[in-house]
Design a protein around this motif. Structure first.
Motif, mmCIF file in Angstrom:
data_model
loop_
_atom_site.group_PDB
_atom_site.id
_atom_site.type_symbol
_atom_site.label_atom_id
_atom_site.label_comp_id
_atom_site.label_asym_id
_atom_site.label_seq_id
_atom_site.Cartn_x
_atom_site.Cartn_y
_atom_site.Cartn_z
ATOM 1 N N GLU A 1 -26.693 -48.164 7.197
ATOM 2 C CA GLU A 1 -26.249 -48.772 5.940
ATOM 3 C C GLU A 1 -27.435 -49.421 5.212
ATOM 4 O O GLU A 1 -28.421 -49.807 5.836
ATOM 5 N N ALA A 2 -27.291 -49.581 3.890
ATOM 6 C CA ALA A 2 -28.372 -50.174 3.089
ATOM 7 C C ALA A 2 -28.684 -51.600 3.532
ATOM 8 O O ALA A 2 -29.812 -52.067 3.401
ATOM 9 N N GLY A 3 -27.675 -52.302 4.071
ATOM 10 C CA GLY A 3 -27.885 -53.692 4.486
ATOM 11 C C GLY A 3 -28.384 -53.863 5.909
ATOM 12 O O GLY A 3 -28.465 -54.977 6.410
ATOM 13 N N TYR A 4 -28.737 -52.739 6.562
ATOM 14 C CA TYR A 4 -29.133 -52.816 7.978
ATOM 15 C C TYR A 4 -30.552 -53.353 8.184
ATOM 16 O O TYR A 4 -31.495 -52.954 7.509
ATOM 17 N N ASN A 5 -30.694 -54.255 9.113
ATOM 18 C CA ASN A 5 -31.979 -54.652 9.713
ATOM 19 C C ASN A 5 -31.661 -55.030 11.143
ATOM 20 O O ASN A 5 -30.661 -55.711 11.381
ATOM 21 N N LYS A 6 -32.491 -54.645 12.081
ATOM 22 C CA LYS A 6 -32.247 -55.103 13.456
ATOM 23 C C LYS A 6 -32.541 -56.599 13.567
ATOM 24 O O LYS A 6 -31.871 -57.324 14.291
ATOM 25 N N TYR A 7 -33.581 -57.038 12.819
ATOM 26 C CA TYR A 7 -33.955 -58.457 12.788
ATOM 27 C C TYR A 7 -34.128 -58.880 11.338
ATOM 28 O O TYR A 7 -34.548 -58.078 10.503
ATOM 29 N N ASP A 8 -33.832 -60.144 11.045
ATOM 30 C CA ASP A 8 -34.042 -60.623 9.676
ATOM 31 C C ASP A 8 -35.508 -61.004 9.469
ATOM 32 O O ASP A 8 -36.361 -60.772 10.340
ATOM 33 N N SER A 9 -35.825 -61.603 8.323
ATOM 34 C CA SER A 9 -37.223 -61.921 7.993
ATOM 35 C C SER A 9 -37.767 -63.115 8.760
ATOM 36 O O SER A 9 -38.929 -63.483 8.611
ATOM 37 N N GLU A 10 -36.940 -63.734 9.617
ATOM 38 C CA GLU A 10 -37.408 -64.800 10.512
ATOM 39 C C GLU A 10 -37.446 -64.313 11.960
ATOM 40 O O GLU A 10 -37.603 -65.122 12.880
ATOM 41 N N GLY A 11 -37.240 -63.007 12.159
ATOM 42 C CA GLY A 11 -37.262 -62.450 13.508
ATOM 43 C C GLY A 11 -36.016 -62.739 14.324
ATOM 44 O O GLY A 11 -36.017 -62.647 15.555
ATOM 45 N N VAL A 12 -34.911 -63.084 13.629
ATOM 46 C CA VAL A 12 -33.642 -63.385 14.309
ATOM 47 C C VAL A 12 -32.786 -62.116 14.344
ATOM 48 O O VAL A 12 -32.645 -61.443 13.324
ATOM 49 N N PRO A 13 -32.209 -61.762 15.504
ATOM 50 C CA PRO A 13 -31.366 -60.558 15.559
ATOM 51 C C PRO A 13 -30.181 -60.669 14.600
ATOM 52 O O PRO A 13 -29.543 -61.721 14.518
ATOM 53 N N THR A 14 -29.900 -59.582 13.870
ATOM 54 C CA THR A 14 -28.725 -59.572 12.994
ATOM 55 C C THR A 14 -27.479 -59.370 13.854
ATOM 56 O O THR A 14 -27.566 -58.974 15.015
ATOM 57 N N GLN A 15 -26.318 -59.628 13.270
ATOM 58 C CA GLN A 15 -25.092 -59.581 14.059
ATOM 59 C C GLN A 15 -23.888 -59.408 13.138
ATOM 60 O O GLN A 15 -24.017 -59.444 11.920
ATOM 61 N N LYS A 16 -22.735 -59.218 13.768
ATOM 62 C CA LYS A 16 -21.470 -59.181 13.035
ATOM 63 C C LYS A 16 -20.937 -60.608 12.953
ATOM 64 O O LYS A 16 -20.700 -61.234 13.982
ATOM 65 N N THR A 17 -20.796 -61.116 11.736
ATOM 66 C CA THR A 17 -20.319 -62.479 11.527
ATOM 67 C C THR A 17 -19.004 -62.438 10.761
ATOM 68 O O THR A 17 -18.963 -61.923 9.636
ATOM 69 N N TYR A 18 -17.937 -62.958 11.352
ATOM 70 C CA TYR A 18 -16.661 -63.071 10.644
ATOM 71 C C TYR A 18 -16.714 -64.301 9.743
ATOM 72 O O TYR A 18 -16.811 -65.416 10.228
ATOM 73 N N LEU A 19 -16.681 -64.084 8.434
ATOM 74 C CA LEU A 19 -16.624 -65.208 7.494
ATOM 75 C C LEU A 19 -15.188 -65.715 7.432
ATOM 76 O O LEU A 19 -14.930 -66.904 7.523
ATOM 77 N N ILE A 20 -14.242 -64.766 7.274
ATOM 78 C CA ILE A 20 -12.813 -65.070 7.388
ATOM 79 C C ILE A 20 -12.264 -64.189 8.501
ATOM 80 O O ILE A 20 -12.524 -62.983 8.520
ATOM 81 N N LYS A 21 -11.531 -64.766 9.446
ATOM 82 C CA LYS A 21 -10.899 -63.978 10.502
ATOM 83 C C LYS A 21 -9.418 -64.325 10.543
ATOM 84 O O LYS A 21 -9.048 -65.487 10.699
ATOM 85 N N ASN A 22 -8.584 -63.295 10.368
ATOM 86 C CA ASN A 22 -7.123 -63.480 10.352
ATOM 87 C C ASN A 22 -6.704 -64.591 9.382
ATOM 88 O O ASN A 22 -5.879 -65.438 9.701
ATOM 89 N N GLY A 23 -7.338 -64.569 8.215
ATOM 90 C CA GLY A 23 -6.983 -65.507 7.147
ATOM 91 C C GLY A 23 -7.654 -66.858 7.208
ATOM 92 O O GLY A 23 -7.534 -67.677 6.280
#
Length: 453
Positions: A279-301
């Motif tokens: 995907e266009a938004g893919y990076n294994k690590y961000d610009s601070e060297g932190v691993p990217t991940q799946k983050t639920y902003l809203i989960k089940n409402g």
């Protein structure tokens, strides 16, 4: 390169320091109407040093690495001038990794002549209709490598291959001017810009058809939005409100965005995931060297998380999410989205449609704007829905409202998630366009205010 960077960091007299070096080559081709407006290849090389002392950041960008130790010293000097508190960075693992990219067809293996021929073909297809006044075809590819090192001991090399194209058709009948647009762009290589003849025909037909469409009558409607418009809504209206630097600095937003608060029906989940390969938004690590991940902003409402850099995570006593991103070596990382989308559920599009007596089906987005929790979006195309059936095409459909009320008014979520990239990208803090993806399924929303032009 590794030895040079690590040696330079040894001289850093700071609470924390990092070096990012970027090298790459990019291609750009643009047709406007019948004219080839620009074509060329560009090489880029540069880097930056960021230093943290007593909560103050120093930042130096450069194009010549011969004086790297001096740039480290300069960043530390700057940080000393502004630092007056405590340095706060959330702890992250020390990482040593090299990320290689695999694509089916590398754009670097395709000649500039062949890339131009493809753009020319698409452009001529759009212009072949007598009602098309002008066109815009834009092709971009890039191959880049970013080296990251920190005083904590991380050393990461990430390679990225991006490729995309956008197609625009503008139709005219007297004073009536209408346009249609399509864009792809992600990390899957050259194959995603091939065989788009049907998209050229589709974009041309959409623009011409809009000429005879009637403007919408303003009012409140039940609206079904397609996956593209759902993605734009999720990104623009909610994603930006989830960026922790924005929340931390805004008292009103902190009072609204309280973790644990209900934001929608149980079926509503909104995710940001930088780890979706391709995907266009893919990076294994961000610009601070932190691993990217799946983050639920809203989960089940329920609001469950937000997007963080190491600094915002420490200040808000939350965990880093791998969302510190810089558009290039000349910029410091800020909190940014990656691939942001609404999860799909079990409604079919037909069932969703069948339950609407009088409504609107809104497709795609011509852009929009948000101001805190208020938003305005223009749909690219739209149709009236009557008695569960899609009817005549309408135009000038502008959706406006309060994002939190709108989330609460979602009453059906489809089973057809799509995630889109593109050439547009995201803008924030003077850094644009940053490659991101967004998406969702078809979604039905009650009581949407529709303003005709």
């Amino acid at each position: 390169m590794e030895k040079l960077i690590k040696n330079a960091l040894k001289s850093a007299k700071a609470d924390y320091a990092e070096i990012r070096i970027q090298e790459g080559v990019s291609t750009g081709i643009t047709y406007v109407g019948k004219e080839l407006e620009s074509i060329g290849e560009n090489n880029a090389f540069g880097g930056c040093v960021r230093a943290l002392i007593k909560g103050g950041w120093g930042f130096v960008a450069f194009n010549d690495i011969a004086n790297l130790p001096r740039y480290v010293e300069m960043a530390c000097e700057q940080a000393r001038f502004v630092g007056a508190a405590e340095s706060q960075l959330a702890p992250v693992p020390v990482i040593n990794d090299q990320v290689k990219t695999k694509v089916e067809i590398d754009p670097a293996d395709i000649s500039l002549t062949d890339k131009q021929a493809l753009c020319n073909k698409y452009n001529n297809m759009i212009l072949s209709s007598p009602q098309i006044q002008t066109s815009n075809v834009r092709y971009v590819d890039s191959h880049g490598t970013v080296y990251f090192a920190s005083t904590e001991g991380s050393f990461i090399v990430q390679e990225t291959i991006f490729c995309g194209i956008s197609l625009l058709a503008m139709a005219r009948d007297g004073m009536n001017v209408q346009q249609a647009y399509h864009s792809v762009g992600d990390l899957r290589g050259f194959s995603n810009v091939q065989n788009m003849e049907h998209k050229c025909e589709e974009v041309t037909k959409r623009a011409v058809d809009l000429l005879s469409a009637q403007p919408v009558t303003g009012g409140k409607y039940t609206v079904i939005v397609d996956p593209k418009l759902c993605g734009v809504f999720v990104h623009e209206a909610f994603g930006h409100l989830s960026e922790a630097d924005f929340i931390y600095e805004n008292k009103k937003l902190r009072e609204i965005m309280v973790l644990g608060k209900r934001f929608g029906i149980d079926a509503l989940s909104i995710v940001d995931d930088g780890s979706l390969i391709g995907e266009a938004g893919y990076n294994k690590y961000d610009s601070e060297g932190v691993p990217t991940q799946k983050t639920y902003l809203i989960k089940n409402g329920i609001l469950t998380s937000r997007l963080h850099s190491r600094e915002t995570a420490a200040k808000m006593r939350e965990k880093p999410t791998g969302n510190a991103r810089a558009i290039g070596y000349a910029h410091a990382p800020i909190v940014r989205m990656t691939s942001t989308y609404m999860e799909s559920r079990d409604y079919t599009f037909q069932k969703m449609l069948s339950e609407v007596d009088n409504g609107i089906y809104a497709i795609g987005s011509l852009g929009g704007q948000t101001n805190m929790e208020m938003f305005t979006f223009s749909a690219e195309e739209a149709y009236m829905i009557r008695h569960g059936k899609i009817q005549e095409k309408i135009r000038d459909v502008v959706l406006t409202g309060n994002v939190f009320e709108t989330l609460m008014n979602i009453d059906a979520i489809g089973n057809d998630l799509q995630i889109h990239g593109g050439l547009g990208g995201c803008g924030k803090g003077g850094q644009s366009p940053l490659r991101v993806s967004d998406g969702g399924p078809h979604v039905r929303i009650r009581n949407v205010v529709i303003g005709g032009r």
